[in-house]
Design an enzyme around this catalytic site. Structure first.
Site, PDB file in Angstrom:
ATOM      1  N   ASN A 130       0.828  -1.211   0.000  1.00  0.00           N
ATOM      2  CA  ASN A 130       0.000   0.000   0.000  1.00  0.00           C
ATOM      3  C   ASN A 130       0.864   1.265   0.000  1.00  0.00           C
ATOM      4  O   ASN A 130       0.366   2.351   0.246  1.00  0.00           O
ATOM      5  CB  ASN A 130      -0.936   0.005   1.215  1.00  0.00           C
ATOM      6  CG  ASN A 130      -0.188  -0.014   2.544  1.00  0.00           C
ATOM      7  OD1 ASN A 130       1.044   0.045   2.581  1.00  0.00           O
ATOM      8  ND2 ASN A 130      -0.919  -0.090   3.638  1.00  0.00           N
ATOM      9  N   HIS A 132       3.400   1.913   2.057  1.00  0.00           N
ATOM     10  CA  HIS A 132       3.939   2.368   3.336  1.00  0.00           C
ATOM     11  C   HIS A 132       5.461   2.245   3.375  1.00  0.00           C
ATOM     12  O   HIS A 132       6.046   1.415   2.695  1.00  0.00           O
ATOM     13  CB  HIS A 132       3.276   1.674   4.534  1.00  0.00           C
ATOM     14  CG  HIS A 132       3.662   0.252   4.778  1.00  0.00           C
ATOM     15  ND1 HIS A 132       2.797  -0.663   5.343  1.00  0.00           N
ATOM     16  CD2 HIS A 132       4.815  -0.436   4.571  1.00  0.00           C
ATOM     17  CE1 HIS A 132       3.406  -1.826   5.466  1.00  0.00           C
ATOM     18  NE2 HIS A 132       4.637  -1.717   4.999  1.00  0.00           N
TER      19      HIS A 132
HETATM   20  C1  F6R Z   1      10.031  -3.139   7.927  1.00  0.00           C
HETATM   21  C2  F6R Z   1       9.245  -2.043   7.383  1.00  0.00           C
HETATM   22  C3  F6R Z   1       8.198  -2.241   6.334  1.00  0.00           C
HETATM   23  C4  F6R Z   1       8.629  -3.176   5.213  1.00  0.00           C
HETATM   24  C5  F6R Z   1       7.528  -3.340   4.180  1.00  0.00           C
HETATM   25  C6  F6R Z   1       7.907  -4.365   3.114  1.00  0.00           C
HETATM   26  O1  F6R Z   1      10.922  -2.681   8.925  1.00  0.00           O
HETATM   27  O2  F6R Z   1       9.431  -0.956   7.814  1.00  0.00           O
HETATM   28  O3  F6R Z   1       7.861  -0.994   5.795  1.00  0.00           O
HETATM   29  O4  F6R Z   1       9.780  -2.678   4.613  1.00  0.00           O
HETATM   30  O5  F6R Z   1       6.360  -3.765   4.812  1.00  0.00           O
HETATM   31  O6  F6R Z   1       7.999  -5.613   3.701  1.00  0.00           O
HETATM   32  P1  F6R Z   1       8.587  -6.868   2.911  1.00  0.00           P
HETATM   33  O7  F6R Z   1      10.013  -6.543   2.606  1.00  0.00           O
HETATM   34  O8  F6R Z   1       8.478  -8.035   3.859  1.00  0.00           O
HETATM   35  O9  F6R Z   1       7.765  -7.012   1.683  1.00  0.00           O
END
Ligand code: F6R
Length: 238
Positions: A130, A132
């Site tokens: 999304n 973030h």
């Molecule tokens: C983790 C964080 C999150 C992840 C994001 C992507 O510390 O801050 O913003 O970077 O949710 O997660 P993955 O890499 O598991 O797809």
């Protein structure tokens, strides 16, 4: 923003690792901002391999992580503190006293962490489906410091894979560096792979700068490098 489309996950991890290595070799007491999640794991593995094979040292490096769940113990297998120890810190020669992962659920906990995060040379980021960054969900003001957030259903679903695929086990809140905190880093290094990130990357790179896609704020940062695979790049127009 410099966007590098890589062959595959190994390639993007290795390219991201090279940026970290260059930073640490040039400035042994670098301050690194780190992320958890799947995206940076390959890069962390490359850092460990290189440390073991070539002796690149992290003994004077300090680290500040982006975020941590609220309501689970530091040493819980699913805490981000445990994740960092298992996926990076235990494999390199970093001084545990120099590693920092936010913790707590009060305003004071947030203020203390915000004050501590200082002079980050490179901030590593992943991106949520999304858009973030950290746990700054859509709608988060761009100037927010470290704060407590309610996690969205979308984020809890995405993270259920770490909790026996049971969304009810995923914590409902987290403590996270704010977008204001993240933007203070001198350089931002974002890694992402997979088709499920394609929409978020399109909005981040080609969309308007808008709080509905938190990562779009990175268009305003002077030094951002993005390493993505072909699937994640598949919706970009150029
Ligand atoms: C983790 C964080 C999150 C992840 C994001 C992507 O510390 O801050 O913003 O970077 O949710 O997660 P993955 O890499 O598991 O797809």
């Amino acid at each position: 923003m410099k966007v590098v489309v890589c062959e595959n996950y190994d390639d993007l991890s290795n390219k991201a690792f090279e940026v970290i290595k260059e930073q640490v070799v040039e400035k042994p007491n670098s301050v690194l901002g780190l992320a958890t999640g799947s995206s940076p794991v390959g890069m962390y593995q490359d850092m460990i391999k290189d440390h073991k094979e070539n002796g690149t040292s992290y003994k004077d490096v300090s680290t500040y992580n982006l975020d941590e769940y609220v309501g689970i113990d530091r040493n819980d297998p699913q805490s981000y503190y445990t994740f960092m120890n298992e996926n990076l810190f235990s494999g390199i020669d970093i001084d545990p006293n120099n590693t920092h992962v936010p913790y707590g659920n009060t305003k004071e906990d947030c203020e203390k962490y915000e004050d501590a995060v200082n002079g980050v040379d490179i901030q590593v980021l992943g991106i949520g489906q999304n858009g973030h960054i950290g746990f700054n969900e859509p709608g988060t003001p761009f100037d927010e410091p470290t704060h407590i957030v309610d996690l969205t259903e979308n984020t809890r679903e995405a993270n259920a894979r770490f909790f026996d695929n049971d969304i009810n086990k995923v914590p409902t809140q987290a403590i996270t560096q704010g977008i204001g905190t993240i933007m203070k880093a001198k350089k931002i290094l974002l890694v992402a792979n997979g088709a499920n990130k394609a929409d978020a990357l399109k909005a981040m790179i080609e969309g308007d700068v808008n709080i509905e896609c938190p990562a779009s704020v990175l268009q305003k940062h002077p030094d951002v490098i993005v390493f993505i695979d072909k699937e994640a790049a598949s919706k970009l127009s150029k």
